[in-house]
Scaffold this motif. Structure first.
Motif, PDB file in Angstrom:
ATOM      1  N   GLU A 162       0.806  -1.218   0.000  1.00 49.13           N
ATOM      2  CA  GLU A 162       0.000   0.000   0.000  1.00 49.13           C
ATOM      3  C   GLU A 162       0.842   1.273   0.000  1.00 49.13           C
ATOM      4  OE1 GLU A 162      -3.594   2.256   2.441  1.00 49.13           O
ATOM      5  OE2 GLU A 162      -3.057   0.193   2.966  1.00 49.13           O
ATOM      6  N   ALA A 163       1.885   1.321   0.809  1.00 44.05           N
ATOM      7  CA  ALA A 163       2.667   2.555   0.907  1.00 44.05           C
ATOM      8  C   ALA A 163       3.285   2.921  -0.441  1.00 44.05           C
ATOM      9  CB  ALA A 163       3.748   2.400   1.968  1.00 44.05           C
ATOM     10  N   GLU A 164       3.814   1.929  -1.162  1.00 46.09           N
ATOM     11  CA  GLU A 164       4.425   2.221  -2.451  1.00 46.09           C
ATOM     12  C   GLU A 164       3.383   2.638  -3.479  1.00 46.09           C
ATOM     13  OE1 GLU A 164       7.429   0.330  -5.819  1.00 46.09           O
ATOM     14  OE2 GLU A 164       6.803  -0.908  -4.126  1.00 46.09           O
ATOM     15  N   VAL A 165       2.215   1.994  -3.442  1.00 42.60           N
ATOM     16  CA  VAL A 165       1.139   2.369  -4.370  1.00 42.60           C
ATOM     17  C   VAL A 165       0.756   3.826  -4.164  1.00 42.60           C
ATOM     18  CG1 VAL A 165      -1.292   2.000  -4.931  1.00 42.60           C
ATOM     19  CG2 VAL A 165       0.230   0.037  -4.663  1.00 42.60           C
ATOM     20  N   ARG A 166       0.592   4.233  -2.916  1.00 40.94           N
ATOM     21  CA  ARG A 166       0.188   5.612  -2.648  1.00 40.94           C
ATOM     22  C   ARG A 166       1.293   6.609  -3.033  1.00 40.94           C
ATOM     23  NH1 ARG A 166      -4.539   6.299  -0.548  1.00 40.94           N
ATOM     24  NH2 ARG A 166      -5.587   4.671   0.671  1.00 40.94           N
ATOM     25  N   GLU A 171      -2.460  10.365  -2.905  1.00 39.84           N
ATOM     26  CA  GLU A 171      -3.347  10.104  -1.768  1.00 39.84           C
ATOM     27  C   GLU A 171      -4.819  10.096  -2.164  1.00 39.84           C
ATOM     28  OE1 GLU A 171      -2.593   9.209   1.311  1.00 39.84           O
ATOM     29  OE2 GLU A 171      -0.491   9.150   0.727  1.00 39.84           O
ATOM     30  N   GLN A 172      -5.166  10.598  -3.343  1.00 40.89           N
ATOM     31  CA  GLN A 172      -6.575  10.675  -3.718  1.00 40.89           C
ATOM     32  C   GLN A 172      -7.157   9.317  -4.107  1.00 40.89           C
ATOM     33  OE1 GLN A 172      -6.751  13.715  -6.766  1.00 40.89           O
ATOM     34  NE2 GLN A 172      -6.965  15.353  -5.246  1.00 40.89           N
ATOM     35  N   THR A 173      -6.309   8.405  -4.569  1.00 41.19           N
ATOM     36  CA  THR A 173      -6.806   7.100  -4.973  1.00 41.19           C
ATOM     37  C   THR A 173      -7.222   6.276  -3.758  1.00 41.19           C
ATOM     38  OG1 THR A 173      -6.310   5.130  -6.284  1.00 41.19           O
ATOM     39  CG2 THR A 173      -4.561   5.957  -4.877  1.00 41.19           C
ATOM     40  N   GLU A 174      -8.167   5.389  -3.947  1.00 41.30           N
ATOM     41  CA  GLU A 174      -8.495   4.410  -2.917  1.00 41.30           C
ATOM     42  C   GLU A 174      -7.594   3.197  -3.088  1.00 41.30           C
ATOM     43  OE1 GLU A 174     -12.397   3.300  -1.586  1.00 41.30           O
ATOM     44  OE2 GLU A 174     -13.316   4.876  -2.806  1.00 41.30           O
ATOM     45  N   VAL A 175      -7.176   2.615  -1.968  1.00 39.57           N
ATOM     46  CA  VAL A 175      -6.385   1.391  -1.971  1.00 39.57           C
ATOM     47  C   VAL A 175      -7.045   0.408  -1.018  1.00 39.57           C
ATOM     48  CG1 VAL A 175      -4.122   0.342  -1.587  1.00 39.57           C
ATOM     49  CG2 VAL A 175      -4.274   2.701  -2.430  1.00 39.57           C
TER      50      VAL A 175
END
Length: 366
Positions: A162-166, A171-175
């Motif tokens: 998750e941290a790398e995706v964000r 930060e606007q995307t949902e994970v």
């Protein structure tokens, strides 16, 4: 009128087609009236994308491994060339994807392949795709292309991602961490003895599985030799994927040892991982996650190029698998792995389903 979901996949091994099929099945199970269209995104984008992403790797994986490292550096690691390639795939691939989307008229789009995700992120940011877009991520590390700004929802299989995706998508995307990109039997209880009986494996002794993914790549013969050298091992099974040539070669090479079996593509991977005491796997991805869910100790060995190198570093960091770079390291790691099986990780059963997340966005997109 029923919702329609478009799932974009790519025929690059089984690491993308399998999640696409599994997600499609899960959507149908949760919402029988929903129409699911599974399409090959590379074919929609054009021949050059098939050549670079599907045809060329099929040659590089077997004959010119160093090229994979060079290409990975050029396309992913080096920031200026990565940004140029992200712009290039958008400019050259957008038309084909937009044509497919216009023909399909989906309420939500799910991409399970990084290149299509990258293009869809551009199109979504530019307002040229008006329905929600989800990215399904099955790798553990090196999220460039897997994640992209503009994607509404990133579905991840590893919470560690998750941290790398964000950091890439913003930060606007949902994970959301979900299940449903692996087959449902991986979150079900199992009996190792019954699995061995089903697969006609010895009841006693250690069983070692060797896998090269859907394409059957890596130093699999070295892995087989290391496992057969151990007296405690009663069976070594090489899962050769769709590589029939490899299967025939290994069957001939180890024909003198009755403990060895070469198997082709199988839909029973959950049973194999329930029966095995250790897995030696070359290509990372979903198989390592599936082994973790089953409690089967895993050693990454036999390829270690490009994105696999990045995943190997993450396997070490998060303790999901051991990594061996040489036959000597493999023997040591295998000795440790065969001391005892781990416990299955039942936490994945409690996760929300990927289908429920996608269906929620499909309803919002109408």
């Amino acid at each position: 009128m029923a919702e329609r979901v478009l799932i974009l996949t790519a025929s690059v091994g089984e690491g993308h087609n399998l999640p696409a099929r599994t997600l499609s099945d899960q959507i149908h199970a949760e919402s029988p009236t929903t129409e699911v269209v599974v399409a090959d995104g590379l074919r929609a984008m054009g021949r050059q994308f098939i050549l670079v992403n599907e045809t060329a790797p099929g040659v590089v994986f077997y004959r010119f491994r160093w090229i994979w490292d060079a290409a990975f550096w050029f396309f992913v690691t080096c920031v200026p060339t990565r940004r140029f390639m992200q712009w290039y795939v958008w400019k050259t691939g957008a038309r084909g994807l937009l044509k497919l989307i216009a023909e399909t008229k989906p309420d939500v789009i799910v991409s399970v392949y990084p290149v299509t995700t990258e293009v869809l992120g551009h199109l979504r940011r530019a307002g040229r795709v008006e329905v929600p877009v989800c990215a399904a991520i099955t790798d553990l590390a090196m999220m460039h292309y897997w994640a992209a700004p503009g994607i509404d929802l990133h579905l991840i299989t590893h919470p560690e991602t998750e941290a790398e995706v964000r950091s890439i998508a913003g930060e606007q995307t949902e994970v959301r961490v979900v299940h449903g990109l692996t087959r449902p039997e991986f979150v079900e209880p199992y009996d190792s003895t019954e699995a061995r009986q089903l697969l006609e494996l010895p009841a006693d002794g250690k069983v070692v599985l060797v896998s090269g993914g859907g394409w059957g790549v890596g130093d699999l013969s070295v892995a087989v030799e290391a496992a057969l050298a151990l007296e405690t091992v009663s069976a070594v099974v090489c899962l050769c994927g769709r590589n029939d040539t490899l299967r025939d070669q290994l069957a001939g090479r180890f024909a003198g040892d009755p403990r060895f079996r070469a198997e082709g593509f199988t839909e029973q991977i959950a049973d194999w991982l329930a029966a095995g005491d250790a897995l030696i796997h070359s290509t990372g991805g979903l198989t390592v996650l599936e082994a973790h869910m089953r409690g089967c100790p895993t050693i990454s060995f036999g390829w270690g190029r490009g994105h696999i190198r990045a995943n190997n570093a993450a396997f070490r960091q998060f303790g999901l698998a051991e990594v061996a770079a040489t036959p000597a390291e493999l023997r040591t790691a295998l000795d440790r792995a065969l001391v005892s099986r781990g416990a299955p990780d039942g936490s994945f059963a409690a996760l929300p389903s990927a289908a429920s997340a996608v269906l929620g966005f499909a309803t919002a997109g109408r």
